[in-house]
Scaffold this motif. Structure first.
Motif, short mmCIF file in Angstrom:
data_model
loop_
_atom_site.label_atom_id
_atom_site.label_comp_id
_atom_site.label_asym_id
_atom_site.label_seq_id
_atom_site.Cartn_x
_atom_site.Cartn_y
_atom_site.Cartn_z
N LYS A 13 -27.26 -37.90 48.04
CA LYS A 13 -25.86 -37.70 47.70
C LYS A 13 -25.04 -38.73 48.44
N TYR A 66 -21.19 -40.40 48.82
CA TYR A 66 -19.76 -40.25 48.55
C TYR A 66 -19.13 -41.61 48.30
N ALA A 88 -24.70 -39.11 52.37
CA ALA A 88 -24.69 -37.89 53.18
C ALA A 88 -26.08 -37.28 53.22
N GLY A 123 -25.58 -33.63 57.30
CA GLY A 123 -25.78 -33.40 55.87
C GLY A 123 -25.97 -31.95 55.49
N THR A 138 -23.27 -30.60 53.03
CA THR A 138 -23.47 -31.19 51.71
C THR A 138 -24.59 -30.48 50.97
N LYS A 161 -23.35 -27.20 49.60
CA LYS A 161 -22.47 -27.43 48.45
C LYS A 161 -23.26 -27.80 47.20
#
Length: 253
Positions: free
Chosen positions: A25, A27, A33, A56, A59, A62
């Motif tokens: 992931k 950003y 991240a 991380g 993240t 999420k």
């Protein structure tokens, strides 16, 4: 496409509840991240993920909640391909998860009973079932005598217990806990972990992001160590407790 249907060429192990495979992931800043993270959680397991701030962990939570989607890689939860979920399908997916956030996210203007009942009211559970289910859950977390109290009248540990109770109300197969011990006195941390262990013994899979490593390892089945977006170590609780790297980095030994 059907609800989170798996890709035709993807076969998961029967006991896998979570599969995260080679997930990255990134950003807008360009720094990843998460960078090639892979992990599994089996049905009925108690698994924890430990890492410093910025490693991380948040993240990852999420992504599992489908608040974010990965830049690359695959994520499956309970057989559902999260990348295949359409926006309108996400609320239905989340109803099958129990989630406890760092800040509890309790409704300040409602008492303990209403906070816990809220999860069932939004899915229109009949009132008679709510009246039966809420006291049962409150009894499990030790808040049976506090059902009329507002969140501000509860201690930090009691607010955490209320949040856990709410997370259990949907009858989830999986409960996600983000920094369970954050801001709690050591004596309260022990009580909260005992409650989570009891929940796990009742057949609910537990995935916890946590910094209190020793406390988590004493009751978890397995753990993962994440640093700067990468899984750097994994193993059984016993293996990690005896790891020199974990002792030095997280146990002060």
């Amino acid at each position: 496409m059907a609800f989170g249907r798996r890709k035709k060429n993807r076969v998961l192990a029967e006991d896998e509840l979570i599969l995260i495979e080679n997930v990255t992931k990134t950003y807008n800043t360009g720094a990843p991240a998460l960078n090639g993270v892979s992990l599994t959680v089996k049905k009925g397991e108690f698994v924890f993920i430990v890492g410093d701030s910025g490693s991380g962990k948040s993240t990852l939570i999420k992504l599992l909640l489908r608040e974010l989607t990965p830049s690359s890689g695959e994520i499956y939860v309970n057989g559902i391909n999260l990348q295949a979920l359409k926006h309108r399908q996400v609320p239905k997916y989340r109803r099958n998860l129990g989630v406890v956030f760092q800040d509890f996210r309790l409704l300040k203007d409602r008492n303990v009973y209403e906070n816990v009942a809220f999860a069932q009211r939004i899915v229109q559970t009949p009132g008679r079932l709510i009246k039966r289910n809420v006291p049962a859950i409150l009894s499990i977390v030790g808040l049976a005598g506090k059902y009329k109290a507002k969140p501000k009248e509860l201690s930090g540990g009691e607010q955490q217990m209320c949040a856990i109770a709410r997370g259990l109300m949907s009858g989830p197969k999986l409960i996600l806990l983000d920094e369970l011990s954050l801001g709690l006195m050591p004596s309260l941390v022990e009580k909260v972990f005992e409650t989570v262990s009891l929940i796990n013994r009742q057949g609910i899979t537990v995935l916890i992001v946590e910094q209190m490593v020793q406390e988590a390892l004493e009751i978890a089945d397995r753990g993962y160590v994440i640093q700067t977006g990468k899984i750097v170590q994994s193993g059984s609780s016993e293996e990690l407790l005896n790891s020199d790297e974990v002792k030095k980095a997280y146990l002060g030994m």
